[in-house]
Design an enzyme around this catalytic site. Sequence first.
Site, PDB file in Angstrom:
ATOM      1  CE  LYS A 281     -13.335 -22.227 -12.249  1.00 25.75           C
ATOM      2  NZ  LYS A 281     -14.176 -22.940 -12.421  1.00 25.75           N
TER       3      LYS A 281
ATOM      4  CD  GLU B 234      -1.255 -29.380  -5.516  1.00 28.41           C
ATOM      5  OE1 GLU B 234      -0.925 -30.042  -6.343  1.00 28.41           O
ATOM      6  OE2 GLU B 234      -2.391 -29.622  -4.942  1.00 28.41           O
TER       7      GLU B 234
ATOM      8  CB  CYS C  45      -2.570 -33.364  -5.194  1.00 31.48           C
ATOM      9  SG  CYS C  45      -3.824 -32.456  -6.112  1.00 31.48           S
TER      10      CYS C  45
ATOM     11  CD  GLU D 275      -1.384 -35.820 -10.690  1.00 29.53           C
ATOM     12  OE1 GLU D 275      -1.846 -35.782  -9.790  1.00 29.53           O
ATOM     13  OE2 GLU D 275      -1.840 -34.848 -11.668  1.00 29.53           O
TER      14      GLU D 275
END
Length: 476
Positions: free
Chosen positions: A169, A244, A278, A380
Amino acid sequence: MLMRIGGKESPSLDDAWTEVKNPATGEVIDRIPAGSADDVARAVDAAETAFRAWKKKTPRDRGMILFHAAENVRKQHTDLAALLTTEQGKPLAEAIDEVRGFANILEFYAGISAQQQGEMIRLGAAGDCLVTREPLGVCGAIIPWNMPVLIMGWKVGPALLAGNTLVLKPASTTPLTNLRLGKILDESGLLPGVLNIVTGSGESVGEPLVKHPSVRKISFTGNVTTGLRIRDLAHQGLKVITLELGGSDPMIVMNDADIDKAVDGAVRGRFYNAGQTCTAVKRLYLHESIAEPFIRKMKERVESLRIGNGLMPAIDMGPMNNAIQREQIAGMLDETRDKNNGTILTGGCTLQEGTYKQGYFYQPTLVTDVVPGSRLVTDELFGPVLPVMTVPDLETAIREANNTRFGLGASIWTSNLATTRRAFDEIRAGIIWVNRHLTVPPEVPFGGTNESGIGRENGHHALDQYSETKTLFLGW
């Protein structure tokens, strides 16, 4: 552009569509099927059918198909990179690197395909055991929008080489290059149904994929909230998971570092892909004795970055990928101003005038004097904003680096071997760079600790997570 199910292009059974926009212009560039649980079921059925034949191919045969796919990707890398820039926003040079990175990953797994061997355990009078690794079966992969091509490679390469079939996906804002790569893989020799791509939202496609009883493993890259939801759903079916979930990577620069090299590393490590990576540098800790010249040089570099449509020549940073992400970053900077949680040294504004009017542009931003506990260092930061702090010594730097719920990556910049060793021993992260940041070749295991996730991508380590041992006990 249509989904790919069973090796063919396919619309959704629901005949619903989603627009894909260029984040630099706001222009609609294509539309994709808004898939459903029924489409997921069709894709899983196709993958189950293909698995019976795919698992019987030798690893070497599967590796050759991956090699041919890599070759075909390289032949088309210019067009693929332009498509990636158009839907994701990153500068064309970065998109070219990412497409080539996808080819590198396939070539790596093709190169180790002949090494997939079992082992014999001799037990003397009790007999002997032959231990092999078997594919899991149908696997699911959920791809984010920030590095959609590279991360597709991280999941497709080991999954297919290990003998699994895959339902993938893509992110709804960046599905087009994933679909084009799926077609190239099919045309390079994959059996129909080995790789299936279903487009749609997390609710309508992602969740049914995770819940489907025939899917043995889920590999997800994305945010923590969604990752925890996937963990809970996958646990109900005892599925194997790789998660992750991002990070808040610290970069520590000591007083014996090469300052010019570290400035280059900080600028690239933070503002590559508009900070939407990331493993980007998300917190910068400078030894107090070098902070002043370092910040001065970095400010000059940041203010010289050229911002614009990634398809234009000589662009250093493109737009952010979507309005929601830009609003989150803008909100964090507004909070910093309102609460006096830091000093915005440069940047700190949305770009909405002239050529930037229709796109999701945000100024590259440096923030100094950041207050401990500010969201700039606890959350983050997924955008072009870098908080800068000073530290008196290595001990303080390591303590602050570990003061996070994440643990994906970190870097230490120094010329001292003892400093390097201590940082490696004490910083809690899945990967520690020395005098560099961001680089993750396909040979290197990648993943994090704490809320950065579970499991590893890349290398032989990923193959192990797409397979399970099976033992033949020979009693003589």
